[in-house]
Design a protein around this motif. Structure first.
Motif, short mmCIF file in Angstrom:
data_model
loop_
_atom_site.label_atom_id
_atom_site.label_comp_id
_atom_site.label_asym_id
_atom_site.label_seq_id
_atom_site.Cartn_x
_atom_site.Cartn_y
_atom_site.Cartn_z
N UNK A 1 1.14 -1.59 -0.39
CA UNK A 1 0.14 0.28 0.25
C UNK A 1 0.93 0.81 0.03
N UNK A 2 0.16 2.41 -0.61
CA UNK A 2 1.41 3.17 -0.67
C UNK A 2 -0.09 4.59 -0.21
N UNK A 3 0.60 5.45 0.85
CA UNK A 3 -0.11 6.84 1.48
C UNK A 3 0.70 7.35 1.01
N UNK A 4 -0.52 8.09 0.72
CA UNK A 4 0.06 10.03 0.45
C UNK A 4 -0.49 10.92 1.26
N UNK A 5 0.57 12.02 1.53
CA UNK A 5 -0.16 12.86 2.59
C UNK A 5 0.39 14.36 1.76
N UNK A 6 -0.62 15.45 2.07
CA UNK A 6 -0.16 16.86 2.08
C UNK A 6 -0.27 17.78 2.66
N UNK A 7 0.57 18.49 2.53
CA UNK A 7 1.13 19.78 3.54
C UNK A 7 1.78 19.60 4.41
N UNK A 8 3.03 19.08 4.16
CA UNK A 8 4.14 19.24 3.35
C UNK A 8 3.27 17.78 2.68
N UNK A 9 3.86 17.58 0.77
CA UNK A 9 3.52 16.29 -0.11
C UNK A 9 4.38 15.03 0.86
N UNK A 10 4.40 13.75 0.48
CA UNK A 10 5.02 13.22 1.24
C UNK A 10 4.40 11.82 0.96
N UNK A 11 5.22 10.43 0.91
CA UNK A 11 4.59 9.15 0.89
C UNK A 11 5.12 8.32 1.58
N UNK A 12 5.00 7.03 2.35
CA UNK A 12 4.85 5.75 3.10
C UNK A 12 4.09 5.00 2.18
N UNK A 13 5.10 3.35 2.25
CA UNK A 13 5.31 1.51 1.72
C UNK A 13 4.26 1.38 3.33
N UNK A 14 3.54 0.52 2.75
CA UNK A 14 3.45 -0.16 3.83
C UNK A 14 3.84 -2.21 2.86
N UNK A 15 3.96 -2.82 3.92
CA UNK A 15 3.67 -4.24 3.65
C UNK A 15 2.83 -5.08 4.31
N UNK A 16 2.70 -6.36 3.32
CA UNK A 16 2.28 -7.18 3.70
C UNK A 16 3.46 -8.61 4.38
N UNK A 17 2.97 -9.37 5.15
CA UNK A 17 4.11 -10.32 5.99
C UNK A 17 4.41 -11.43 5.01
N UNK A 18 3.77 -11.26 3.62
CA UNK A 18 3.95 -11.71 1.89
C UNK A 18 3.45 -13.53 2.94
N UNK A 19 2.85 -14.24 0.92
CA UNK A 19 2.68 -14.96 1.05
C UNK A 19 2.90 -16.21 0.33
N UNK A 20 3.34 -17.25 0.65
CA UNK A 20 3.87 -18.02 -0.82
C UNK A 20 3.12 -18.45 -1.55
N UNK A 21 3.06 -18.70 -2.69
CA UNK A 21 1.91 -19.18 -4.15
C UNK A 21 3.50 -20.13 -5.29
N UNK A 22 2.77 -21.09 -5.04
CA UNK A 22 3.86 -22.64 -5.42
C UNK A 22 3.12 -23.16 -6.72
N UNK A 23 3.93 -23.05 -8.14
CA UNK A 23 3.36 -24.02 -8.95
C UNK A 23 3.78 -24.90 -9.36
N UNK A 24 3.20 -25.79 -9.40
CA UNK A 24 4.00 -27.26 -9.94
C UNK A 24 3.33 -27.25 -10.72
N UNK A 25 4.77 -28.09 -11.77
CA UNK A 25 4.43 -28.45 -13.74
C UNK A 25 4.18 -29.65 -13.84
#
Length: 121
Positions: free
Chosen positions: A97-121
């Motif tokens: 997620x990207x959060x955008x704030x104003x006065x003054x303009x600035x941005x912050x990034x947030x991350x989840x913990x991650x989830x594994x996706x495995x595709x078998x052939x």
């Protein structure tokens, strides 16, 4: 502060489908965009798909036509529908997620913990 909690992920055969979801909580009113990145060991984290508050989307070339990113009306949940999965899609998927704030303009990034996706052939 924004907290992101992912769900979905797991093991799927090539050609199959999977859906990831991410719920945002906290100060979500200033979230400008949400999306998904993925990372394999030893490589950088790469953009998969993103959707802005206005509904604009952007996809990595490798997933165009196969993956669809969406956001609910409350704008607190972003989902990634993955179809025609390939072994090359195997990675840890992170909600972003990207959060955008104003006065003054600035941005912050947030991350989840991650989830594994495995595709078998």
């Amino acid at each position: 502060q924004v907290q992101l909690v992912e769900s979905g992920g797991g093991l799927v055969q090539a050609g199959g489908s999977m859906r990831l979801s991410c719920v945002a909580s906290g100060d979500i009113s200033n979230i400008a965009a949400m999306g998904w990145y993925r990372q394999v060991p030893g490589k950088q984290r790469d953009l998969v798909a993103v959707i802005t508050t206005f509904g604009s989307t952007n996809y990595a070339d490798s997933v165009k036509g196969r993956f669809t990113v969406s956001r609910n009306n409350a704008k607190d949940t972003v989902s990634l529908q993955m179809n025609s999965l390939e072994p090359e899609d195997t990675a840890v998927y992170y909600c972003h997620a990207y959060v955008a704030l104003t006065l003054p303009a600035r941005g912050y990034e947030y991350w989840g913990q991650g989830t594994q996706v495995t595709v078998s052939s």
